[in-house]
Write a protein that holds these residues in place. Structure first.
Motif, short mmCIF file in Angstrom:
data_model
loop_
_atom_site.label_atom_id
_atom_site.label_comp_id
_atom_site.label_asym_id
_atom_site.label_seq_id
_atom_site.Cartn_x
_atom_site.Cartn_y
_atom_site.Cartn_z
N UNK A 1 5.00 -1.31 3.32
CA UNK A 1 5.68 -2.53 3.78
C UNK A 1 7.13 -2.27 4.16
N UNK A 2 7.87 -1.62 3.28
CA UNK A 2 9.31 -1.44 3.52
C UNK A 2 9.65 -0.06 4.06
N UNK A 3 8.74 0.90 3.94
CA UNK A 3 9.02 2.26 4.38
C UNK A 3 9.85 3.06 3.41
N UNK A 4 10.08 2.54 2.21
CA UNK A 4 10.88 3.20 1.19
C UNK A 4 10.16 4.45 0.68
N UNK B 1 9.04 18.32 4.45
CA UNK B 1 8.66 17.88 3.11
C UNK B 1 7.64 16.75 3.21
N UNK B 2 6.60 16.79 2.36
CA UNK B 2 5.60 15.74 2.32
C UNK B 2 6.05 14.71 1.30
N UNK B 3 6.11 13.42 1.72
CA UNK B 3 6.59 12.36 0.85
C UNK B 3 5.57 11.23 0.73
N UNK B 4 5.67 10.47 -0.36
CA UNK B 4 4.87 9.28 -0.60
C UNK B 4 5.78 8.09 -0.34
N UNK B 5 5.32 7.09 0.45
CA UNK B 5 6.19 5.96 0.79
C UNK B 5 5.45 4.64 0.71
N UNK B 6 6.21 3.55 0.52
CA UNK B 6 5.66 2.20 0.50
C UNK B 6 5.47 1.74 1.94
N UNK C 1 0.85 -1.18 0.00
CA UNK C 1 0.00 0.00 0.00
C UNK C 1 0.89 1.24 0.00
N UNK C 2 0.26 2.40 -0.21
CA UNK C 2 0.99 3.66 -0.28
C UNK C 2 0.53 4.55 0.86
N UNK C 3 1.47 5.25 1.48
CA UNK C 3 1.13 6.19 2.53
C UNK C 3 1.80 7.53 2.30
N UNK C 4 1.35 8.51 3.05
CA UNK C 4 1.93 9.85 2.99
C UNK C 4 2.43 10.20 4.39
N UNK C 5 3.52 10.93 4.48
CA UNK C 5 4.00 11.43 5.76
C UNK C 5 4.79 12.71 5.54
N UNK C 6 4.89 13.49 6.61
CA UNK C 6 5.66 14.73 6.57
C UNK C 6 6.98 14.46 7.29
#
Length: 137
Positions: free
Chosen positions: A105-108, A98-103, A88-93
């Motif tokens: 499962x792995x946190x990449x 900076x706001x980023x999009x990350x995987x 799945x895809x998540x968003x975090x600051x």
């Protein structure tokens, strides 16, 4: 039909998780937000027939072509860059703002959506003096 925001973008590597092409993967070539569908390279291929009359009007060669059709967004998942499995895809600051999009499962980190604001580096602007008109008699 309600229009949903997709977390997937053009160029993302995805895996089909259900349907006739289950298990296939490819890059997203287009995201159709109005119908909640995506076009994926090499997935859901269909044959289109182009008659000689329509080909002449479109200035193309007549015949049978293989084209990709759209897949519902719910039938695809992002391919994790580290493991290669669906995620799945998540968003975090981030700490720098900076706001980023990350995987998930792995946190990449996949990509940066908005850069960090540098509010402390910018000098404060002085308010402009208002011009007043003097009345002459």
């Amino acid at each position: 039909m309600a229009q949903l925001q997709s977390k997937l973008k053009k160029g993302d590597e995805v895996i089909v998780i259900s349907g006739k092409d289950k298990g296939k993967s490819g890059k997203i070539t287009a995201v159709l937000t109005s119908s909640n569908r995506v076009l994926v390279e090499g997935v859901k291929l269909v044959k289109k027939h182009l008659s000689a009359r329509k080909a002449m009007a479109a200035q193309k060669e007549p015949g049978v072509f293989t084209v990709e059709t759209s897949v519902p967004v719910s039938n695809v998942m992002l391919k994790d860059p580290k493991t290669g499995k669906p995620t799945r895809i998540g968003y975090r600051v981030e700490d720098n703002g900076a706001k980023v999009r990350f995987a998930k499962k792995s946190g990449t980190v996949l990509d940066t959506l908005s850069k960090a604001e540098k509010s402390s580096d910018k000098p404060a602007k002085a308010p402009k003096a208002k011009a007043t008109k003097s009345k002459s008699k």
